[in-house]
Enzyme design. Structure first.
Site, PDB file in Angstrom:
ATOM      1  N   ASP A  17      22.998 -12.617   4.970  1.00 53.10           N
ATOM      2  CA  ASP A  17      23.260 -13.498   3.829  1.00 53.10           C
ATOM      3  C   ASP A  17      24.745 -13.733   3.621  1.00 53.10           C
ATOM      4  OD1 ASP A  17      22.727 -14.948   1.423  1.00 53.10           O
ATOM      5  OD2 ASP A  17      23.239 -13.163   0.269  1.00 53.10           O
ATOM      6  N   MET A  26       0.810  -1.221   0.000  1.00 52.39           N
ATOM      7  CA  MET A  26       0.000   0.000   0.000  1.00 52.39           C
ATOM      8  C   MET A  26       0.845   1.274   0.000  1.00 52.39           C
ATOM      9  SD  MET A  26      -2.984  -1.245  -0.268  1.00 52.39           S
ATOM     10  CE  MET A  26      -3.040  -3.034  -0.523  1.00 52.39           C
ATOM     11  N   CYS A  27       2.161   1.134  -0.146  1.00 55.28           N
ATOM     12  CA  CYS A  27       3.078   2.272  -0.172  1.00 55.28           C
ATOM     13  C   CYS A  27       2.968   3.051  -1.490  1.00 55.28           C
ATOM     14  CB  CYS A  27       4.510   1.743  -0.064  1.00 55.28           C
ATOM     15  SG  CYS A  27       5.365   2.316   1.396  1.00 55.28           S
ATOM     16  N   HIS A  28       3.002   4.369  -1.387  1.00 52.54           N
ATOM     17  CA  HIS A  28       2.986   5.188  -2.602  1.00 52.54           C
ATOM     18  C   HIS A  28       4.361   5.215  -3.247  1.00 52.54           C
ATOM     19  CE1 HIS A  28      -0.497   6.679  -0.389  1.00 52.54           C
ATOM     20  NE2 HIS A  28      -0.987   7.033  -1.551  1.00 52.54           N
ATOM     21  N   MET A  53       8.587   4.357   5.546  1.00 50.39           N
ATOM     22  CA  MET A  53       8.690   2.972   5.088  1.00 50.39           C
ATOM     23  C   MET A  53       9.962   2.756   4.281  1.00 50.39           C
ATOM     24  SD  MET A  53       6.283   1.768   6.690  1.00 50.39           S
ATOM     25  CE  MET A  53       6.895   0.134   6.288  1.00 50.39           C
ATOM     26  N   GLU A  54      10.379   3.774   3.519  1.00 51.25           N
ATOM     27  CA  GLU A  54      11.600   3.662   2.732  1.00 51.25           C
ATOM     28  C   GLU A  54      12.808   3.500   3.666  1.00 51.25           C
ATOM     29  OE1 GLU A  54       9.072   5.541   1.993  1.00 51.25           O
ATOM     30  OE2 GLU A  54       8.635   5.096  -0.111  1.00 51.25           O
TER      31      GLU A  54
END
Lengths: 162, 162, 162, 162, 162, 162
Positions: free
Chosen positions: A132, A75-77, A117-118
């Site tokens: 990793d 739902m992120c723009h 969010m970024e």
């Protein structure tokens, strides 16, 4: 109390309309950490003193993940990021065999929504990349806690984690 | 002691050659968590009892991230995943105002390398999606600790977190 | 004389059917170069002696591009790459003010088609990344010649550039 | 002398902050070439006179790569491109058995940074696509030299290759 | 009666485990159509007789979408496609002013699951591309009906639309 | 009569220059449908009354596809979408054994071009996802007709389907 804003009248998720918001400069800063064992600590330190630099790869992973956030978080723009940076800091207490990398991601945009969010996604991807590249020397590494340290810009104003 | 395996003779990162490894069934299971406030707890609960289901979106985000792991983690091998699942579990202690979602990601493949990174990435993306959809009601949420619970298959054998 | 194989009966491009081909180990090696000025040469050298390592970023770009080849080249088959490596070599003749980075990309798979395009794409993306990171100090850089040095495996046999 | 601008204080790569730059119209034009043999030359010519048009596929590849540049080049800013075009030109000297396709990519945006990398990436992807579609008739093709022909717009002003 | 198979015990979507299935050759063929007006019909016909070939772009879009299906359809398994082709056919009845393009997508793999979704997605993307390139001459175009014509291979056996 | 606008002077596709257009608020609304059998109808209804919600996954697929439109449709401009929503509506006539889901996608942006393709692509991806999740119970489902219901904003003005 705020309502969850990502749902439409049918009760299903939507990407919230931000067309009424102004383009302003916004920043966000997030933090995470990777707890690891002494062997991995030594290997990363040795590598970055030479050229086998785990953090250099994690840095690129974090920056690319910041740009991909709207593909990873449904739902992120989508936003045209204007800057991304990631920093690493050792938090080591050899007496207590505590070896930990702290990761800080800072993201900036000039747009209609924030970049929390970024920043969180960049930090997470960088941490996962460290996992990793070092997992052959110990799968018991732990990532987190991942959190927002602060944000600036936008109508809801600045936020700084208490 | 294991050496970091992701570096070439110039001391720079490479994607390790796995062409000599056999295709076997491999699984991995990872865990993370999102610590959140009571308001968000109530909103998610209310939503999933009706249809505004935050976890349904997080579920899709996690599954798609598992498939995208080799794009997010630079030295990860692309793998044709044969199955991905994500489960959610509430860990709530109302007396102590502790509200936490536990997330479990299970990934399976038939291939030449393990799927630890896919499980960890799926769990992380699902947790970030919960953060995104609930952040209007509290930016102080914390993601993690993120860890590998176990893996099966492959030459290095099974692993279960102690 | 070979016919162009990527066209269907309507004369339009198709992705050629390789389902009849066997999965065998295949490798390819490609080369490109970036010609640059003395200032950039000094900056890259200084950076990689410390930590501001242009080649480390180019390395990651090349490896990720190899994995993305089927998204960049329309008729390329998706392949599960088993290994990717990139090497850098300075070709410098200070007397004649010739400063050039040579880039070598080596890609390996166990699959039904070759990895020539993956090697060429990896080399190109790494070279473009060097251009990007150094362009503030001179936009006259030149990339190329980009070529296949050799390949092994597959029905058409090995190839080595004359 | 310009410093490399893509590094943070820790000496690691960052995506440079451009939030202070104005959105202006910017263009860039890049060039590359594919040197190929007579057989391939004839096949491409025959195809494009009919419908088996190698250049039509290369055109689409170049345009899509321009849009994907920020995913291919790690430190590149995402930009909303406003136009992309690619042109092909034969440079043939049959007497000397010289067969070469010249590729020109032109990219335009209204944004805070230039589109040099988008033009160079578009040209490279189009050239790689020609290689891919013709390689069955001769793997000795050579791509390049790839270079920036010019740019307009932005604070650093216009640039035209000497 | 078959149950919906994409849900876990918590009632949420999962990517079904196919690790027990064998790799066999599988094909699928899907069909869709674009209904358009006479002006667009003439323009496409004129273009493809020369070089301004709408179908050439739609062809590339369809092939790339087939390769991207697991990114577009959340619960789809990633598959190494071995072949993709798209064909176009005019269905025109000028007397009744009926102008329609039929699109057929054929996809082949050697893998553990079928390629129905890849064929349907390829056809859909090709049709959408025709819409995009012609919409300046009439937004009333209609896409569909989109359907599976048949599939071969796999445990559930062959299927042919009645 | 409008000419096809997506072609350059060489008669090949280009991404049209929109740098002269103003950023205005634009919306588009598209519709599609999935025709399915009674068994699937019952399963979807049962699932969404509980939590096994096919539409929740289709919703996410549609929203993510809207954001990916410029990657799926070659000549589409990348746009920073400001809002996306998808609604589902049952069109059922049990007496005539007619079971059909109607899908409506609404997309909004503040930008230089319209979002018709984003709305059509979102609707298509959501419909394909329904097909994918239900195909075990009947491969004869039919998707479409897919069409634009209307658009607002931009120089060409509003459009509403007759």
């Amino acid at each position: 109390m705020s309502e969850l804003t990502h749902f439409n009248e049918q009760g299903r998720a939507k990407m919230v309309d931000v067309s009424g918001k102004n383009d302003t400069v916004r920043t966000a800063r997030a933090k995470t950490a990777v707890l690891l064992n002494e062997a991995i600590y030594q290997q990363i330190k040795d590598g970055s003193n030479k050229k086998g630099d785990v953090f250099a790869v994690a840095q690129v992973a974090g920056i690319m993940a910041a740009k991909n956030t709207a593909q990873i978080i449904p739902m992120c723009h989508p936003l045209a990021l204007s800057g991304v940076d990631i920093e690493f800091e050792w938090n080591v207490d050899e007496a207590n065999a505590h070896y930990e990398v702290l990761l800080y991601a800072t993201v900036k945009t000039k747009g209609p929504t924030g970049v929390e969010m970024e920043a969180l996604t960049a930090a997470s991807a960088a941490a996962l990349t460290i996992y990793d590249m070092c997992k052959a020397a110990g799968k018991e590494m732990v990532i987190g806690p991942t959190m927002l340290l602060g944000k600036t810009g936008g109508k809801s104003g600045d936020y700084e984690r208490a």
